[in-house]
Structures are given as C-alpha cells and as structure tokens.
Design a protein around this motif. Structure first.
Motif, PDB file in Angstrom:
ATOM      1  N   ARG A  58       2.744  -4.092   3.163  1.00 22.47           N
ATOM      2  CA  ARG A  58       1.331  -4.458   3.142  1.00 22.47           C
ATOM      3  C   ARG A  58       0.396  -3.304   3.496  1.00 22.47           C
ATOM      4  O   ARG A  58      -0.794  -3.373   3.196  1.00 22.47           O
ATOM      5  N   VAL A  59       0.919  -2.262   4.117  1.00 16.70           N
ATOM      6  CA  VAL A  59       0.043  -1.131   4.457  1.00 16.70           C
ATOM      7  C   VAL A  59       0.431   0.164   3.767  1.00 16.70           C
ATOM      8  O   VAL A  59      -0.275   1.167   3.884  1.00 16.70           O
ATOM      9  N   ALA A  60       1.536   0.186   3.046  1.00 18.50           N
ATOM     10  CA  ALA A  60       2.003   1.422   2.412  1.00 18.50           C
ATOM     11  C   ALA A  60       1.041   1.873   1.313  1.00 18.50           C
ATOM     12  O   ALA A  60       0.590   1.065   0.495  1.00 18.50           O
ATOM     13  N   ALA A  61       0.724   3.160   1.307  1.00 20.47           N
ATOM     14  CA  ALA A  61      -0.145   3.714   0.267  1.00 20.47           C
ATOM     15  C   ALA A  61       0.483   3.532  -1.111  1.00 20.47           C
ATOM     16  O   ALA A  61      -0.200   3.260  -2.095  1.00 20.47           O
ATOM     17  N   VAL A  62       1.790   3.700  -1.189  1.00 23.80           N
ATOM     18  CA  VAL A  62       2.554   3.435  -2.411  1.00 23.80           C
ATOM     19  C   VAL A  62       3.604   2.393  -2.061  1.00 23.80           C
ATOM     20  O   VAL A  62       4.459   2.633  -1.210  1.00 23.80           O
ATOM     21  N   VAL A  97       8.511   4.724   1.240  1.00 27.70           N
ATOM     22  CA  VAL A  97       8.048   3.804   0.201  1.00 27.70           C
ATOM     23  C   VAL A  97       8.972   2.586   0.158  1.00 27.70           C
ATOM     24  O   VAL A  97      10.190   2.728   0.039  1.00 27.70           O
ATOM     25  N   PRO A  98       8.431   1.376   0.244  1.00 29.62           N
ATOM     26  CA  PRO A  98       9.257   0.168   0.407  1.00 29.62           C
ATOM     27  C   PRO A  98      10.260  -0.091  -0.714  1.00 29.62           C
ATOM     28  O   PRO A  98      11.387  -0.506  -0.456  1.00 29.62           O
ATOM     29  N   VAL A  99       9.857   0.156  -1.982  1.00 33.07           N
ATOM     30  CA  VAL A  99      10.748  -0.158  -3.110  1.00 33.07           C
ATOM     31  C   VAL A  99      10.802   1.016  -4.079  1.00 33.07           C
ATOM     32  O   VAL A  99       9.763   1.587  -4.432  1.00 33.07           O
ATOM     33  N   ARG A 100      12.007   1.343  -4.500  1.00 39.76           N
ATOM     34  CA  ARG A 100      12.217   2.353  -5.543  1.00 39.76           C
ATOM     35  C   ARG A 100      12.784   1.657  -6.772  1.00 39.76           C
ATOM     36  O   ARG A 100      13.757   0.901  -6.676  1.00 39.76           O
ATOM     37  N   LEU A 101      12.161   1.884  -7.914  1.00 39.44           N
ATOM     38  CA  LEU A 101      12.661   1.346  -9.167  1.00 39.44           C
ATOM     39  C   LEU A 101      13.287   2.476  -9.974  1.00 39.44           C
ATOM     40  O   LEU A 101      12.654   3.502 -10.197  1.00 39.44           O
TER      41      LEU A 101
END
Length: 534
Positions: free
Chosen positions: A312-316, A377-381
């Motif tokens: 919710r606060v991550a820039a990316v 970064v929370p998720v990497r695709l």
C-alpha cells in the motif's frame, strides 16, 4: 568540520568500498544490525547521508512512502475538521521561554540562530523543535469567543532537535519531517475525544499502511510531553534488537499553555447577577507523526536481501521483467514478449496498480531480480516467450519468495488479490512475532533475563516516578546491559516504561490490595509495558 567529516565517512562507508559502488547487502540482519540497517537504506536508494551529521537526504524511493502517509493522514484529519496551515520555523526566545516546564523539556535540543551575516541578532531565534510556542501567541489573538472554537490547525514541516551524540537515520535525526496538529476546544470532553481519534488514525497508518503492529497506550508522568496534561502513544517493537520504540504521540495539553499564552474566550453563559463572568481558558491538544515511521517499517520488515515494502505504500508495487530472451531468441519471440509486457503494463496501470517495466538490455534478468528485491518491490512478474504462448505469467512475492502462475486473462484481479494478501500476511507475521515477545512478569527475578532475551516485559506497576527510576537503574546494572557502553540518547540499556496499554489484559486482572508492583512491592495500579528502547 568534525561533524561534516563524520557524515561523509558514514556515507562512503554505507555505499562504497575502495571506490566501487555496492549493490547488495553484505551482512546479515541478525549478525550486525546497525551495519545492515545502514546498507539497506543507502543501497536501496531510500536515503543518503548529508554533510551535516544527523541530517539525511530522503530520496524519491522513501519520499514517495512519506507522501502516501501524508495523503492518508490529510484525508482523515480533514474529515475531523482540521485545516492545514504553515508557521515560520523561527521562534523568538521570549516565546520559547514563556512556558517554563515546556522549555526545560526541550532546552538541550534547541538549535539557536544568533547571527545574520556579520551582525549579531538583537534576540536569539530558536529553530522549532516543536511549534507550541510559535503558534499559541496567535491562537490567543484569534480566539475571543466560544464561536471561534474549536480551532484545529495542522502543519507539515521539518523540526530540529540537536541534543544527541549518536544519530540514526529516520530513528533519531537532528532534522526530521513530520506533521504537527495543534487544536483548541471549549471543553475538556471535546479535547479528550480528539486525542483518541488522532491516536486511532496513527494506528491505522502503522497497521493498515505500513503493516507494523503497534500498542495504544498512555505514557507515565515521567515520560509524558513536557508541560502537558497527559500523553497517549503508539509503541512498536523491533524484534532484531528486542527494543521498544515510540511510534507516534497524541498529547492532551490541558489548559496549561492556554493560561501561559492567554488563549481564552468569553463565557457563553453571559453575565451572572449583572457581573461579567471570568474568561474561560481553552483546552488544547497537540499531536505528531514523523518520518521515524519509515525507519520502523524498514527495521520490522527488512531481511538479508534488503527492503520488504508493504504494497500500500510502495512506490512501485509490481515490476515486470522480460525473461528468456538470450542471444538465440528469435526476433518473433522478442517482439511477442515486448508486446505482451507493454500490454500487461497498460492493464495494471489502468487498474491503478503502480507498475514498472525493467527492460534494460545491459543487465541480465538475474541482476534485475536482485535489484528490485533489494528495493523491496512487493511483486515481480516474469514474462518470457513460453509464458506468452501459454497465456500466463510468473509472479514472485518479495515478502516470502513464493512463486505462483497467473493467467493473463484474469491478471489484473489476480495481481490485486496478491497485493492484498501480501499486505495482510506482512502485518500478521509481524504481529505474531511481536506478541510472542511480550512476556508477563510478576517477579523481579524474571525481569532482566527477559530483557536479555530481547523481549518486552508486561508488569503489574505502581505507576510512581521513583519506581520507574529504580527499574531503569536496576536493569541498567544487571544482565547484558551491565557490560554495554551507554550514550544518553542512544538506545536505552536500562528498561523504561514504554506505555500503560489502553487495552489491559482480561485474563490477568489485577486484584486491588493484593497484586503488588514487580519492582517496589507497592499496590499495583495497572499492567505496564517496560523494555529497553530507542
């Protein structure tokens, strides 16, 4: 000059060795926490050291988090009727010295301006350590009638507190960013309600945005705001060091400042027996939330790879990395991956997901994985030629490393669900660790051993200042603390009262006249949280 040299050395040590920039974390969080913390902040590009000791540069990666916090707090306080404003940073000495107890609480921290160019100032100017004494002379001018109340102002600014020897980024800065709300009411009941409303807003920021569990409490008389009536606070816990940390505060100032600065209003009941009633003094609050919150977030969630940011606060929130395009890849495969990556980016951004593509062709996919893991970064695709053909995409979670296959047809909803799951899991994991390290202590012999296990103590307490001093002194010369070097403003070696929790334990109720204080043996009034702290 010494301070400047120290800051430069710290900056160089944090980011370079022998002139070569470092991109990874070279030490374990549990093995060398201070070095780990410094490397995580600088190498993730959250922060850089400045040429004045105790002052730091907030880089965009950190400042964006602060902006998310600002946005949330602004919305909540505007709903309460608080308006934003701005007051100058300079405070005349006569204003600061007006409230004796307040200035004594901040005297060691105040930075003074005594000269302008080649001329000495007629009156020294303090750089605000907090703004009560800057704002309240004007509150006295603006408040005349009960109709002028409530007066509820907030400002986003920086403050300067220059008292300590060992600064620590975000946690103990000489200059830091915060918001400070200053309000005035006609009645104590209105002021008391706001104290709780603001504390709840701060709790939401920590728990709902930063995924950091906190405890609502009331400070002891010894720890309350200087010159105030009572202080409520949020208390956090840093598992790696076992220390508590004050996360935010909401103060009831009572009528003390109103009396000192003349913030009064006519009695709305009118004359009594033909005589004008004496003016009434306003009931006031002040409350603040600072960039210390960013440091707490990093300390709680970070790991040996670097930052772990709550979605919710991550820039990316999502980084998309093309994969499987080696030198043997066909032009058709390259084009299909590029088009698919571009389409995924468009879909996510349209849905409000903060997404970014890392298509740098001078770095390998593995390098990019490490780069974005360091930044939390929370998720990497991951998307390659086979994924395009199979209409799928691989997702990797930063918080626990788990991988899962997503379907391109339902990608947006799956990514949204994944981000919410990560946010929830990060908070639950941190809360479980925190709760497991709060120990009920009912005999003094168990107190210091629990501290030495990096845990916090919940004790039956008499709530007297003498006992609080005694607990700190006894725990400072016992156990591991007895062998550690102390600095007055570095993390406390002795235990101090963190707060008296507002939610008292229901399964361990104190028995009046029977339950005794763990330290002094007097009747205990409430359970209180003690620990070594920042």
């Amino acid at each position: 000059m010494a301070a400047q040299t120290s800051a430069k050395e710290a900056r160089m040590d944090a980011s370079k060795i022998e002139g070569v920039a470092k991109i990874g974390i070279e030490c374990k969080k549990d093995a060398d926490f201070p070095k780990w913390y410094k490397q995580v902040l600088t190498r993730s590009e959250m922060l850089d050291y400045y040429d004045v000791s105790g002052c730091y540069i907030l880089r965009p990666w950190a400042y964006r988090i602060w902006q998310e916090i600002q946005k949330y707090i602004d919305h909540e306080i505007e709903e309460l009727g608080v308006e934003n404003s701005y007051f100058p940073m300079f405070i005349p000495a006569k204003n600061l010295e007006k409230e004796k107890e307040h200035i004594e609480g901040f005297a060691a921290e105040v930075a003074w301006v005594t000269k302008a160019g080649n001329n000495n100032l007629h009156e020294p100017l303090a750089i605000r350590p907090t703004s009560e004494t800057a704002m309240y002379p004007y509150y006295a001018e603006w408040v005349r009638s009960h109709r002028d109340l409530p007066l509820r102002l907030n400002q986003w600014c920086s403050v300067v507190r220059w008292e300590f020897k060992n600064p620590q980024p975000f946690i103990r800065n000489r200059e830091f960013l915060w918001q400070e709300g200053h309000t005035a009411f006609a009645t104590k009941a209105e002021a008391d309600l706001e104290v709780q409303q603001i504390l709840e807003t701060y709790r939401q920021v920590y728990e709902d945005l930063l995924a950091v569990p906190v405890i609502k409490g009331v400070k002891s008389d010894k720890e309350k705001f200087a010159g105030g009536l009572y202080t409520t606070s949020l208390e956090g816990y840093i598992p790696t060091t076992g220390r508590g940390i004050q996360a935010a505060t909401s103060h009831s100032l009572g009528q003390n400042f109103a009396k000192m600065f003349g913030i009064s209003f006519e009695d709305p009941r009118g004359p009594l027996d033909g005589e004008v009633r004496p003016a009434l003094f306003a009931w006031q609050n002040s409350w603040g939330f600072s960039t210390r919150s960013l440091g707490i977030m990093v300390m709680v969630h970070g790991d040996d790879k670097g930052l772990v940011l709550p979605p919710r606060v991550a820039a990316v929130q999502v980084v998309i990395i093309p994969c499987g395009l080696n030198a043997k890849a066909s032009d058709e495969d390259r084009l299909s991956v590029e088009q698919s990556v571009a389409n995924v980016l468009i879909q996510l951004k349209k849905a409000g997901v903060r997404a970014k593509v890392d298509d740098r062709d001078n770095y390998s996919a593995g390098y990019k994985f490490n780069h974005w893991e360091l930044r939390g970064v929370p998720v990497r695709l991951e998307l390659g030629p086979k994924d395009v053909k199979n209409h799928q995409i691989m997702a990797a979670r930063r918080d626990n490393g788990a991988k899962t296959t997503l379907h391109q047809a339902t990608l947006v909803s799956e990514v949204r669900d994944l981000l919410e799951t990560i946010q929830r899991d990060m908070f639950n994991r941190a809360r479980e660790i925190r709760d497991a390290n709060i120990v009920f202590i009912e005999e003094w012999k168990d107190f210091v051993p629990v501290l030495d296990k990096k845990q916090l103590c919940l004790i039956p307490w008499c709530e007297t200042s003498d006992c609080e001093d005694e607990i700190k002194e006894k725990s400072s010369r016992s156990g591991l603390a007895a062998t550690e070097v102390q600095d007055e403003k570095a993390p406390s070696m002795g235990a101090k009262s963190l707060c008296i929790p507002m939610e008292q334990p229901v399964h361990k109720k104190l028995i009046k006249g029977e339950t005794k204080c763990v330290s002094c043996g007097k009747d205990a009034r409430r359970w209180a949280l003690f620990g070594r702290s920042y």
